[in-house]
Design an enzyme around this catalytic site. Structure first.
Site, PDB file in Angstrom:
ATOM      1  N   SER A 154       0.809  -1.228   0.000  1.00  0.00           N
ATOM      2  CA  SER A 154       0.000   0.000   0.000  1.00  0.00           C
ATOM      3  C   SER A 154       0.837   1.271   0.000  1.00  0.00           C
ATOM      4  O   SER A 154       0.685   2.139   0.869  1.00  0.00           O
ATOM      5  CB  SER A 154      -0.909  -0.014   1.218  1.00  0.00           C
ATOM      6  OG  SER A 154      -1.596  -1.230   1.263  1.00  0.00           O
ATOM      7  N   ARG A 169       8.163   6.624  -2.952  1.00  0.00           N
ATOM      8  CA  ARG A 169       8.484   7.201  -1.632  1.00  0.00           C
ATOM      9  C   ARG A 169       7.621   6.526  -0.602  1.00  0.00           C
ATOM     10  O   ARG A 169       6.553   6.018  -0.907  1.00  0.00           O
ATOM     11  CB  ARG A 169       8.248   8.717  -1.610  1.00  0.00           C
ATOM     12  CG  ARG A 169       6.821   9.160  -1.522  1.00  0.00           C
ATOM     13  CD  ARG A 169       6.621  10.565  -1.992  1.00  0.00           C
ATOM     14  NE  ARG A 169       6.903  10.674  -3.415  1.00  0.00           N
ATOM     15  CZ  ARG A 169       6.038  10.307  -4.366  1.00  0.00           C
ATOM     16  NH1 ARG A 169       4.864   9.798  -4.056  1.00  0.00           N
ATOM     17  NH2 ARG A 169       6.332  10.420  -5.641  1.00  0.00           N
ATOM     18  N   ASP A 207      -3.310  -1.560  -2.662  1.00  0.00           N
ATOM     19  CA  ASP A 207      -4.563  -1.935  -1.981  1.00  0.00           C
ATOM     20  C   ASP A 207      -5.804  -1.383  -2.685  1.00  0.00           C
ATOM     21  O   ASP A 207      -6.868  -2.017  -2.683  1.00  0.00           O
ATOM     22  CB  ASP A 207      -4.541  -1.542  -0.492  1.00  0.00           C
ATOM     23  CG  ASP A 207      -4.157  -0.086  -0.242  1.00  0.00           C
ATOM     24  OD1 ASP A 207      -3.828   0.619  -1.197  1.00  0.00           O
ATOM     25  OD2 ASP A 207      -4.189   0.332   0.947  1.00  0.00           O
TER      26      ASP A 207
HETATM   27  C1  BGC Z   1      -0.384   5.106  -0.132  1.00  0.00           C
HETATM   28  C2  BGC Z   1      -1.257   4.387  -1.130  1.00  0.00           C
HETATM   29  C3  BGC Z   1      -2.331   3.609  -0.412  1.00  0.00           C
HETATM   30  C4  BGC Z   1      -3.078   4.458   0.586  1.00  0.00           C
HETATM   31  C5  BGC Z   1      -4.112   3.669   1.363  1.00  0.00           C
HETATM   32  C6  BGC Z   1      -1.218   5.898   0.847  1.00  0.00           C
HETATM   33  O1  BGC Z   1      -0.403   6.438   1.850  1.00  0.00           O
HETATM   34  O2  BGC Z   1       0.531   5.954  -0.782  1.00  0.00           O
HETATM   35  O3  BGC Z   1      -0.496   3.530  -1.941  1.00  0.00           O
HETATM   36  O4  BGC Z   1      -3.237   3.106  -1.365  1.00  0.00           O
HETATM   37  O5  BGC Z   1      -2.165   5.040   1.482  1.00  0.00           O
HETATM   38  O6  BGC Z   1      -3.543   2.611   2.043  1.00  0.00           O
END
Ligand code: BGC
Length: 472
Positions: A154, A169, A207
């Site tokens: 995620s 990042r 996710d």
């Molecule tokens: C991330 C995403 C993720 C979202 C929810 C964000 O901080 O960069 O990739 O989908 O959080 O989990």
């Protein structure tokens, strides 16, 4: 109540002169329809910009998932889901009956040291939990076969294929060394190898992509998948011919691909979001200042902190918790989103549950008036988060000219913070001017625990593709 734009009932009975200072908070946190519309329109432009070669604030990452499952996928896949708070391991069995599956899952909390240690520690932690799971559910994986595994990660990754991904990042205050700018798949594979785990990574997905696939599988009217939890983000299906950054790749004319927007990065250049001094402080004190500005105003990781900073400021101005020991209120991240949710669920005259929460989480015993003021502030912070969340969803729908659709939303804040969904839905109504008697044309539907099946379906699509590509 004169001066306030909204009559905050919870403050009824308190002398106006005692609470006029709250007017400033109303001005900071209440977002009227016009402001939501302005933010949404800018959001649409930024989504477009992210698809160009030059790019913009929003990464608009290409996931290489180029279709939705038909519902007839079969097979057994292991899935690993590394979110902001937990690691979930799942064994998913897609049955031969349409849209049918079984899953066994186990959740492990990601310890704080793992979120801020080295890459090797992180990957070894994950491999270790997978090993435990295999011992419990797969005879330690000693059946002689290599199991396909789908990894839900995620965080924003730049993918050249569905089996690779360079971490752009860290977000959500993770700070693991040696991973940013690297392909995470070889790193995770090396950890599997160190433990001799009989698995083969076949897909790497976000996710939101997993949620979109899983909720579309159960309800084909779902066009957007979103997470509202520790972090906040959404994914949707895009026509490749509308993605200028893919123009040179020679994809078939009618190809489509899921875009993981990573729109938590919206407005990193501070063009439209109405930042309060508290937003600026949260950003300044975060692991990555200047990044994920929208996410920091909206998501579960930050709303508790936002409330803490406001209460601390009011204490320092002599307005709250006079003569109390506020040592714990000074601790960074002392409050989780669940604190706000519990407080808002307390409808008792004496706000007893809320008082208990203050005692438990902060060691404070506020009087009734103080509790009412905090309750009012919680309403402001949570409503702003929900209404800003609506802007991102509205922007995707506007960009795609979708007047009517379902949005599959997963994540603890969306599913557990009662009142959040209603506030976000009202935000959408205000942005699109749906009359009060009209049903919600864009409906936010809860898609709980979709991550496992979404990841398994993504892997099944890859395995199907591999099968077709094999010479007869
Ligand atoms: C991330 C995403 C993720 C979202 C929810 C964000 O901080 O960069 O990739 O989908 O959080 O989990």
């Amino acid at each position: 109540m004169a001066g306030f734009r909204y009559r905050p009932e919870i403050l009824d009975g308190m002398p106006e002169s005692d609470i006029m200072y709250l007017k400033e908070y109303e001005d900071w946190f209440v977002l009227e329809s016009d402001e939501l519309k302005k933010i949404t329109d800018h959001f649409v432009k930024e989504l477009e910009k992210g698809l160009t070669k030059e790019g913009g604030n929003i990464p608009m990452n290409v996931t290489w998932v180029m279709g939705f499952p038909s519902g007839h996928e079969t097979g057994r896949v292991l899935t690993l889901d590394m979110g902001g708070t937990n690691l979930r391991v799942c064994d998913v069995c897609l049955s031969t009956r349409k849209r049918d599956f079984e899953q066994t899952q186990r959740k492990f909390k990601l310890p704080d040291e793992v979120k801020t240690g080295t890459g090797e520690q992180l990957w070894d932690f994950i491999a270790g939990r997978l090993e435990t799971f295999l011992h419990e559910h797969h005879d330690g994986g000693q059946t002689g076969t290599t199991l396909p595994l789908s990894f839900t990660f995620s965080f924003p990754v730049d993918q050249k294929s569905i089996r690779s991904g360079v971490l752009q990042r860290w977000t959500k205050n993770f700070n693991v060394s040696g991973v940013e700018g690297q392909d995470i798949i070889p790193q995770l594979e090396a950890a599997f190898k160190r433990k001799n785990l009989p698995v083969r990574i076949v897909a790497l997905i976000n996710d939101t992509t997993g949620t979109l696939i899983a909720s579309h599988y159960l309800d084909p009217q779902v066009k957007v998948g979103s997470i509202f939890s520790t972090g906040c983000n959404a994914a949707y299906m895009e026509e490749c011919e509308l993605i200028p950054k893919l123009a040179d790749i020679g994809l078939p004319k009618n190809a489509k691909v899921i875009i993981n927007t990573e729109y938590g990065a919206f407005d990193n250049d501070h063009k439209v979001l109405p930042l309060t001094p508290f937003d600026r402080q949260i950003d300044r004190e975060s692991a990555r200042p200047g990044t994920q500005i929208y996410e920091k105003m909206v998501s579960g990781l930050y709303i508790g902190e936002m409330l803490r900073l406001i209460m601390l400021t009011l204490h320092e101005q002599g307005r709250l918790f006079k003569d109390q020991d506020i040592t714990r209120l000074r601790n960074e991240n002392a409050l989780e989103a669940s604190f706000l949710s519990v407080a808002e669920l307390d409808f008792s005259d004496g706000l007893d549950d809320m008082r208990e929460e203050f005692e438990e989480s902060l060691g404070l015993s506020p009087n009734l008036n103080e509790l009412k003021i905090c309750r009012y502030l919680i309403g402001l912070v949570a409503t702003r988060a929900a209404r800003l969340y609506a802007c991102g969803i509205a922007a995707i729908c506007k960009k795609k000219n979708m007047r009517k659709c379902h949005v599959g939303v997963d994540g603890s804040v969306f599913n557990k913070y009662s009142g959040f969904k209603g506030r976000a839905a009202q935000g959408l109504r205000d942005i699109f001017d749906w009359p009060p008697n009209e049903l919600e044309l864009i409906a936010l539907n809860s898609s709980e625990d979709g991550s496992g099946v979404g990841a398994a379906l993504a892997a099944a699509l890859v395995l199907e593709g591999e099968q077709k590509a094999k010479p007869l």
